[in-house]
Design a protein around this motif. Structure first.
Motif, mmCIF file in Angstrom:
data_model
loop_
_atom_site.group_PDB
_atom_site.id
_atom_site.type_symbol
_atom_site.label_atom_id
_atom_site.label_comp_id
_atom_site.label_asym_id
_atom_site.label_seq_id
_atom_site.Cartn_x
_atom_site.Cartn_y
_atom_site.Cartn_z
ATOM 1 N N TYR A 1 0.816 -1.209 0.000
ATOM 2 C CA TYR A 1 0.000 0.000 0.000
ATOM 3 C C TYR A 1 0.855 1.266 0.000
ATOM 4 O O TYR A 1 2.013 1.257 0.363
ATOM 5 N N THR A 2 0.193 2.357 -0.367
ATOM 6 C CA THR A 2 0.763 3.686 -0.235
ATOM 7 C C THR A 2 -0.312 4.573 0.412
ATOM 8 O O THR A 2 -1.490 4.206 0.434
ATOM 9 N N VAL A 3 0.082 5.722 0.935
ATOM 10 C CA VAL A 3 -0.868 6.630 1.600
ATOM 11 C C VAL A 3 -1.816 7.232 0.571
ATOM 12 O O VAL A 3 -1.401 7.626 -0.520
ATOM 13 N N ASP A 4 -3.087 7.300 0.927
ATOM 14 C CA ASP A 4 -4.097 7.911 0.078
ATOM 15 C C ASP A 4 -4.407 9.320 0.600
ATOM 16 O O ASP A 4 -4.144 9.624 1.769
ATOM 17 N N ASP A 5 -4.970 10.162 -0.263
ATOM 18 C CA ASP A 5 -5.273 11.552 0.102
ATOM 19 C C ASP A 5 -6.674 11.669 0.697
ATOM 20 O O ASP A 5 -7.578 12.255 0.102
ATOM 21 N N ARG A 6 -6.850 11.119 1.870
ATOM 22 C CA ARG A 6 -8.079 11.245 2.662
ATOM 23 C C ARG A 6 -7.647 11.525 4.095
ATOM 24 O O ARG A 6 -6.479 11.364 4.430
ATOM 25 N N PRO A 7 -8.570 11.924 4.952
ATOM 26 C CA PRO A 7 -8.180 12.230 6.330
ATOM 27 C C PRO A 7 -7.538 11.043 7.055
ATOM 28 O O PRO A 7 -7.956 9.903 6.887
ATOM 29 N N HIS A 8 -6.523 11.355 7.852
ATOM 30 C CA HIS A 8 -5.910 10.416 8.789
ATOM 31 C C HIS A 8 -6.619 10.682 10.113
ATOM 32 O O HIS A 8 -6.949 11.829 10.414
ATOM 33 N N PHE A 9 -6.812 9.652 10.928
ATOM 34 C CA PHE A 9 -7.448 9.944 12.213
ATOM 35 C C PHE A 9 -7.125 8.905 13.274
ATOM 36 O O PHE A 9 -6.693 7.799 12.977
ATOM 37 N N ALA A 10 -7.338 9.320 14.516
ATOM 38 C CA ALA A 10 -7.241 8.435 15.673
ATOM 39 C C ALA A 10 -8.615 8.389 16.314
ATOM 40 O O ALA A 10 -9.318 9.407 16.376
ATOM 41 N N VAL A 11 -9.000 7.193 16.748
ATOM 42 C CA VAL A 11 -10.269 7.007 17.451
ATOM 43 C C VAL A 11 -9.937 6.745 18.912
ATOM 44 O O VAL A 11 -9.186 5.833 19.238
ATOM 45 N N GLU B 1 -5.438 3.673 21.790
ATOM 46 C CA GLU B 1 -6.219 4.376 20.782
ATOM 47 C C GLU B 1 -5.928 3.751 19.426
ATOM 48 O O GLU B 1 -4.869 3.184 19.212
ATOM 49 N N GLU B 2 -6.908 3.826 18.520
ATOM 50 C CA GLU B 2 -6.723 3.294 17.175
ATOM 51 C C GLU B 2 -6.272 4.400 16.237
ATOM 52 O O GLU B 2 -6.823 5.504 16.263
ATOM 53 N N ILE B 3 -5.293 4.085 15.413
ATOM 54 C CA ILE B 3 -4.785 5.022 14.414
ATOM 55 C C ILE B 3 -5.194 4.499 13.045
ATOM 56 O O ILE B 3 -4.880 3.359 12.693
ATOM 57 N N TRP B 4 -5.911 5.317 12.291
ATOM 58 C CA TRP B 4 -6.427 4.951 10.973
ATOM 59 C C TRP B 4 -5.672 5.745 9.908
ATOM 60 O O TRP B 4 -5.757 6.979 9.875
ATOM 61 N N ILE B 5 -4.943 5.036 9.051
ATOM 62 C CA ILE B 5 -4.156 5.655 7.973
ATOM 63 C C ILE B 5 -4.809 5.305 6.641
ATOM 64 O O ILE B 5 -4.993 4.120 6.333
ATOM 65 N N PRO B 6 -5.193 6.310 5.830
ATOM 66 C CA PRO B 6 -5.824 6.025 4.535
ATOM 67 C C PRO B 6 -4.804 5.418 3.568
ATOM 68 O O PRO B 6 -3.693 5.937 3.436
ATOM 69 N N ILE B 7 -5.191 4.324 2.934
ATOM 70 C CA ILE B 7 -4.260 3.638 2.040
ATOM 71 C C ILE B 7 -4.920 3.303 0.709
ATOM 72 O O ILE B 7 -6.145 3.306 0.585
#
Length: 160
Positions: free
Chosen positions: A126-136, A150-156
């Motif tokens: 994968y590579t990073v996608d251009d959408r928001p990154h977030f932590a829940v 906490e969960e870290i969500w990286i757009p891919i």
């Protein structure tokens, strides 16, 4: 480092944002302004808090810690029919995410992010996608407690 791959369905978030850089971190200021106003939001779906970063296209191509991005403090809502004064809307679109769990104090989060971007991502398909990154941050989040999670969500997206 283990990742869970998830397909996110669109989320409607309500909160506040501030422009900042990694060098000029204004996260404390952002959350200090958001949390007292959170009780005015009527249509919250859960107790989860969302800390998001919205980066410009190509933000990570030539990484510069002084580049400005949007940092958000938000909650998920069912709709935008009743927007509390001073709050802003943010839609996180559908898409693929790599999800990681950060264990330990929030102040050590940089070590988890470092592992994601220097170890996991380069060795993945994968590579990073251009959408928001977030932590829940749910009930397991305890800020700087060593037992915090906490969960870290990286757009891919798949590499071409």
């Amino acid at each position: 480092m283990e990742a869970r791959i998830e397909t996110l369905t669109e989320k409607k978030l309500l909160g506040r944002h501030i422009d900042m850089s990694f060098i000029e971190n204004k996260t404390f200021e952002l959350w200090s302004g958001f949390m007292p106003k959170k009780k005015e939001i009527k249509n919250i779906i859960s107790d989860n808090l969302y800390s998001l970063e919205v980066f410009s296209t190509g933000h990570f191509d030539n990484f510069d810690p002084s580049k400005i991005f949007q940092k958000w403090a938000a909650v998920e809502v069912s709709d935008y029919n009743d927007i509390a004064v001073g709050m802003e809307t943010l839609v996180v679109p559908d898409g693929l995410y790599a999800v990681f769990v950060h264990y330990g104090p929030a102040s050590n989060g940089h070590t988890t992010y470092h592992s994601i971007f220097t170890e996991w991502l380069p060795n993945s398909k994968y590579t990073v996608d251009d959408r928001p990154h977030f932590a829940v941050m749910d009930h397991k989040y305890k800020k700087d407690d060593p037992d915090s999670e906490e969960e870290i969500w990286i757009p891919i997206k798949n590499r071409n």
